[in-house]
Structure formats: structure tokens, C-alpha cells
Motif scaffolding. Structure first.
Motif, PDB file in Angstrom:
ATOM      1  N   ASP A   2      -1.214 -13.575  -3.455  1.00 45.52           N
ATOM      2  CA  ASP A   2      -0.306 -12.613  -2.845  1.00 45.52           C
ATOM      3  C   ASP A   2       0.888 -12.334  -3.760  1.00 45.52           C
ATOM      4  N   ARG A   3       1.402 -13.373  -4.378  1.00 44.17           N
ATOM      5  CA  ARG A   3       2.529 -13.182  -5.299  1.00 44.17           C
ATOM      6  C   ARG A   3       2.105 -12.346  -6.503  1.00 44.17           C
ATOM      7  N   LEU A   4       0.906 -12.617  -7.019  1.00 46.40           N
ATOM      8  CA  LEU A   4       0.415 -11.849  -8.158  1.00 46.40           C
ATOM      9  C   LEU A   4       0.172 -10.388  -7.798  1.00 46.40           C
ATOM     10  N   ALA A   5      -0.316 -10.133  -6.567  1.00 43.21           N
ATOM     11  CA  ALA A   5      -0.527  -8.756  -6.133  1.00 43.21           C
ATOM     12  C   ALA A   5       0.799  -8.001  -6.079  1.00 43.21           C
ATOM     13  N   TRP A   6       1.838  -8.664  -5.566  1.00 43.11           N
ATOM     14  CA  TRP A   6       3.172  -8.051  -5.515  1.00 43.11           C
ATOM     15  C   TRP A   6       3.686  -7.788  -6.929  1.00 43.11           C
ATOM     16  N   GLU A   7       3.550  -8.766  -7.811  1.00 40.15           N
ATOM     17  CA  GLU A   7       4.029  -8.605  -9.185  1.00 40.15           C
ATOM     18  C   GLU A   7       3.237  -7.519  -9.923  1.00 40.15           C
ATOM     19  N   ASP A   8       1.952  -7.424  -9.621  1.00 40.34           N
ATOM     20  CA  ASP A   8       1.109  -6.418 -10.255  1.00 40.34           C
ATOM     21  C   ASP A   8       1.593  -5.008  -9.911  1.00 40.34           C
ATOM     22  N   GLU A   9       1.853  -4.776  -8.632  1.00 39.87           N
ATOM     23  CA  GLU A   9       2.365  -3.463  -8.216  1.00 39.87           C
ATOM     24  C   GLU A   9       3.760  -3.226  -8.774  1.00 39.87           C
ATOM     25  N   HIS A  12       7.548  -0.309 -12.165  1.00 39.56           N
ATOM     26  CA  HIS A  12       8.679  -0.314 -13.095  1.00 39.56           C
ATOM     27  C   HIS A  12       8.310   0.273 -14.455  1.00 39.56           C
ATOM     28  N   GLY A  13       7.061   0.112 -14.865  1.00 42.14           N
ATOM     29  CA  GLY A  13       6.625   0.775 -16.087  1.00 42.14           C
ATOM     30  C   GLY A  13       6.702   2.290 -15.956  1.00 42.14           C
ATOM     31  N   PHE A  14       6.298   2.801 -14.784  1.00 42.67           N
ATOM     32  CA  PHE A  14       6.372   4.241 -14.528  1.00 42.67           C
ATOM     33  C   PHE A  14       7.836   4.695 -14.471  1.00 42.67           C
ATOM     34  N   LEU A  15       8.689   3.877 -13.860  1.00 38.07           N
ATOM     35  CA  LEU A  15      10.106   4.216 -13.806  1.00 38.07           C
ATOM     36  C   LEU A  15      10.725   4.295 -15.198  1.00 38.07           C
ATOM     37  N   VAL A  16      10.354   3.396 -16.080  1.00 35.96           N
ATOM     38  CA  VAL A  16      10.863   3.458 -17.455  1.00 35.96           C
ATOM     39  C   VAL A  16      10.425   4.756 -18.117  1.00 35.96           C
ATOM     40  N   GLN A  71       0.826  -1.206   0.000  1.00 36.98           N
ATOM     41  CA  GLN A  71       0.000   0.000   0.000  1.00 36.98           C
ATOM     42  C   GLN A  71       0.862   1.259   0.000  1.00 36.98           C
ATOM     43  N   ARG A  72       1.978   1.244   0.733  1.00 39.52           N
ATOM     44  CA  ARG A  72       2.882   2.389   0.719  1.00 39.52           C
ATOM     45  C   ARG A  72       3.514   2.564  -0.657  1.00 39.52           C
ATOM     46  N   ALA A  73       3.879   1.460  -1.295  1.00 33.55           N
ATOM     47  CA  ALA A  73       4.459   1.545  -2.632  1.00 33.55           C
ATOM     48  C   ALA A  73       3.453   2.146  -3.613  1.00 33.55           C
ATOM     49  N   ARG A  74       2.221   1.720  -3.504  1.00 36.15           N
ATOM     50  CA  ARG A  74       1.183   2.224  -4.419  1.00 36.15           C
ATOM     51  C   ARG A  74       0.922   3.708  -4.175  1.00 36.15           C
ATOM     52  N   LEU A  75       0.888   4.116  -2.913  1.00 36.50           N
ATOM     53  CA  LEU A  75       0.644   5.522  -2.596  1.00 36.50           C
ATOM     54  C   LEU A  75       1.763   6.404  -3.148  1.00 36.50           C
TER      55      LEU A  75
END
Length: 444
Positions: free
Chosen positions: A268-275, A280-284, A225-229
Motif C-alpha cells: 500500500d505504501r509503495l502504491a501511494w509512492e508510485d502515484e 510530481h514528475g508531471f508537475l515538474v 484512483q481520483r489522483a490518477r484520474l
């Protein structure tokens, strides 16, 4: 190094794209959106998530919230890429039996029975991912006031029917209301992500970011949640061209994400990969925007690892490689996008053609532009001559002149277009038109 051109298409021209895909012979490699087939190696991350959602819905298991899928029309585009007019119907139970998996029918059966609030939330997201917005809207009351239990689901359905400005205004009103803090946070983030996609500073973007921070401060937060915010609020300084603050916030998002390992459960793994994929798309994109192409290529490595079956992965990686001047590697990246088939292949062909043109590989570039237009007649390859990238002669080229080569390319394109029209006529123009119109009505 000059960046590749942005691929443009008409988002309103769904019927045109469906008709073109029916005869383009570029089938999507993944069958999740055409019958909920099991994911394969070429399935993108969002398709694996969709299949997992369907499995969890049938089993009555809890699932976290995921990022929105890239398009509400994936089922239609996938079925059309396979040449299946009968897969475009607006009713789930009318889907062709030879394409539908047993999971598809179990989902349809489960939808016909009583559902709890949590099951309705999952069912709504699943139906929207599969392109059935009308059926999703029937799961809960659609009123002027957002429901504490279904606020995000109501907004997701309304996006199919109302202008973006009206939906964002409703979400902002909800984020300022007396709804629970977790709902207000999600509504504010809804506004931020959609306003940020336009790439310009706006009152709604800044208000959404402030409200998201306020609501989050009232809640215990997980690392995800912190990463998403932080990913969301980084959009504000980015559109304001404050690169230092953008990278500071994105760094905090990356630190939050990497501070925890994905959970052992699949969801849970998919939720982590989704974020991780979204971040990383935004970072690119942000590093490309400020000329840090080498870093953008490094971040695109994570996209390849997370979702090599996503055409967006190879479009972003190709763009980063072009910006680095690594044109041959960029051709390879765009070729991977072409191999995934479907509508995304139109963009991949167009971008590969642009790079091939810069490499002096004139005939190959021209062929890519033709193939791009055949898949998507509304895309960049079909724009006017004054705007379209010109195919130039190779340095010290011998043989026919530039004009002669262009004439030959034009004749081949006309022949392909005539063949496509003939194929479409044989498939039954009236049948295609009727199904496409019905699908358009189903999409609102």
C-alpha cells in the motif's frame, strides 16, 4: 534562462547499446533487475516495487496495480552494464546462477505450477518488468478480443509486438465495449498515458480521457484512483496549452493524494509512492513548460525524497535547476545521475556536459560528451557536428586556441573508441552478437 537540450537516443538500437554497455564499465548500483537481489539504498522506486511484486507472487499475496516500469529492457541493460553477456538470455531459467538470488529461483519454480487468475496477473507484470515478454504471453490466451480478466496484461504484451497505434486502437475499442467499468476505466487510462507521452493533441488522447471519466463515474473511487484520474485528464489541457485548466486538474490530483496517508502494508505504501512519483514528475514538467522553474524545483524535492536512486529524478531536478539559473546545483544533480551507472548515465553525462560548457569548464564538458557517447553511441553526444553543442573557449582563456582543444578532445575520443572496440573483440564479438540477437527475438 535557456533550458538544457533534450537528450535523444534511438529506441530501436538496443543491440548497439548493449554492446557499448558491456565495455563501458558503468555498472548499475541496483541488482533487482539482475537476479532479483534485495533493494539497496541506490535502488529506484520501480525496482523496489518489482522486488515486492516478486515476493508477493511467491507468497500468493494480493497486490495493487502499479505504474508501468520505465523500460522493458531493464534486465538486459543492467546485465550488460555489469559486463555479463550470460545475463542477456531470453529464458529465466538460463540466468547465471551466481547472479540469481533465491527469490529468482522461487519465482521461476512458482511459474511452473498452476496459477489463479490473480496470480497470473501479477506474474505477467513481473515477467514484463524483468524483460521476459514471451513467457508473459504464455500465461493467458492472446485473442482478438480483450479478456475481462487479462485486458491490461494482453495490451502490455501486445505493446512488445505491435505498433503503438494498433494497441491504442484495441484499448479504445475495449473502453467502449461492454467490459466491466473498472476494466474500461483502466483501458481508457492506458490510452491517455501513452498518448500523452507524445506531447501532442490527438483524437485518441481526448477520447481516452472522456471514456476514463465516464467509466470512473460508474465506480466507487479511492483517493489514489481520483489522483490518477485527474493526473491523466490533465494531459488534455496541457497539450492544448490551457495552463490554467492543467494546473486546476493537477491541483485536484495533489489534493486527492495528500488527503490520505499511505497504508501500513508495504504494498500500500509503495502504491501511494508510485502515484506520488508519477504526479510530481508531471508537475515538474508542466511547470518547466510554462516557465515556472522555481516551482518545478520545489516539486522535484518530492522526487528526490521518493526515489533518489532513479536517474529520471536527477535528470528532472537538474533541468529545473538549469531553468532557474542554478548551474552549479544542476551539475551536482546530474552528477548524482552519473553515479547510478547504467544506460541512464549516458544522459546524465550529456546534460552535465552541457551545463559545464555554459560554465566555461571546457575540458570537463568535452570529457562528459565523450563518456556519454561511450555508454550510448546512439545518443545525443553522437549527433552531427552541426547539431551537437559546441565546446567554446572560456572567456579570456589563455593557452591553446579553440581548434587545438577540439583536436585534442577528438584524439582522446578516437583513442577511447579504439580501446572499446578492442575490449569488445576480446570479449568475443560473435558471442555478444548471438546473445543480443537472441534477446532481440525474445523482445519481439
Amino acid at each position: 534562462m535557456t533550458a538544457p537540450p533534450r537528450y535523444r537516443t534511438d529506441p530501436r538500437a538496443l543491440a548497439t547499446r548493449l554492446r557499448a554497455l558491456l565495455t563501458a564499465q558503468v555498472p548499475v548500483a541496483c541488482g533487482v533487475y539482475a537476479g532479483l537481489a534485495a533493494p539497496v539504498a541506490a535502488s529506484p522506486l520501480h525496482a523496489r516495487i518489482t522486488h515486492t511484486l516478486a515476493t508477493a507472487f511467491v507468497a500468493g499475496a494480493d497486490v495493487p496495480r502499479f505504474e508501468s516500469p520505465p523500460s522493458l529492457q531493464l534486465r538486459l541493460l543492467t546485465a550488460a552494464s555489469w559486463g555479463r553477456v550470460d545475463g542477456l538470455s531470453g529464458e529465466m531459467t538460463a540466468f547465471p546462477a551466481d547472479l540469481a538470488s533465491s527469490l529468482w529461483w522461487r519465482v521461476a519454480e512458482r511459474l511452473s505450477g498452476p496459477l489463479s487468475t490473480a496470480e497470473r496477473q501479477v506474474a505477467c507484470e513481473l515477467l514484463l518488468r524483468l524483460g521476459y515478454p514471451q513467457r508473459a504471453a504464455a500465461l493467458f490466451p492472446m485473442t482478438d478480443a480483450l479478456s475481462p480478466s487479462f485486458a491490461l496484461e494482453q495490451l502490455a504484451v501486445l505493446r512488445c509486438h505491435l505498433p503503438a497505434s494498433a494497441v491504442e486502437a484495441l484499448a479504445l475499442r475495449g473502453a467502449r465495449s461492454g467490459l466491466p467499468a473498472s476494466v474500461r476505466r483502466d483501458l481508457a487510462l492506458f490510452v491517455v498515458f501513452r498518448a500523452a507521452a507524445r506531447g501532442v493533441d490527438s483524437t485518441s488522447l481526448r477520447a481516452g480521457a472522456a471514456l476514463a471519466v465516464k467509466a470512473s463515474s460508474e465506480l466507487p473511487s479511492s483517493a489514489l484512483q481520483r489522483a490518477r484520474l485527474h493526473r491523466a485528464i490533465a494531459a488534455v489541457p496541457f497539450v492544448q496549452r490551457d495552463i490554467a485548466e492543467t494546473h486546476r486538474l493537477l491541483g485536484r490530483a495533489l489534493d486527492s493524494l495528500t488527503s490520505v496517508a499511505p497504508g501500513p502494508a508495504l504494498v500500500d505504501r509503495l502504491a501511494w509512492e508510485d502515484e506520488s512519483y508519477a504526479l510530481h514528475g508531471f508537475l515538474v514538467r508542466t511547470h518547466l513548460a510554462v516557465g515556472l522553474a522555481a516551482r518545478a524545483v520545489e516539486y522535484s524535492d518530492s522526487l528526490v525524497e521518493l526515489s533518489p536512486g532513479d536517474d529520471r529524478t536527477w535528470a528532472l531536478r537538474g533541468d529545473a535547476l538549469v531553468a532557474c539559473g542554478q548551474l552549479d546545483e544542476a551539475v551536482e544533480a546530474y552528477t548524482r545521475g552519473v553515479s547510478l551507472g547504467g544506460w541512464g548515465a549516458a544522459r546524465a553525462h550529456y546534460l552535465r556536459g552541457h551545463v559545464l560548457e555554459r560554465l566555461g569548464r571546457v575540458a570537463e564538458a568535452a570529457e562528459d560528451y565523450v563518456l556519454s557517447q561511450r555508454i550510448d553511441p546512439t545518443g545525443s553526444a553522437s549527433i552531427g557536428r552541426d547539431e551537437q553543442p559546441q565546446v567554446r573557449a572560456e572567456p579570456r582563456a589563455r593557452g591553446r586556441g579553440v581548434g587545438e582543444r577540439r583536436d585534442a578532445v577528438r584524439r582522446r575520443a578516437q583513442a577511447r573508441a579504439a580501446q572499446a572496440r578492442s575490449d569488445l573483440a576480446q570479449a568475443g564479438e560473435q558471442a555478444v552478437r548471438q546473445v543480443v540477437q537472441a534477446s532481440m527475438r525474445g523482445l519481439g
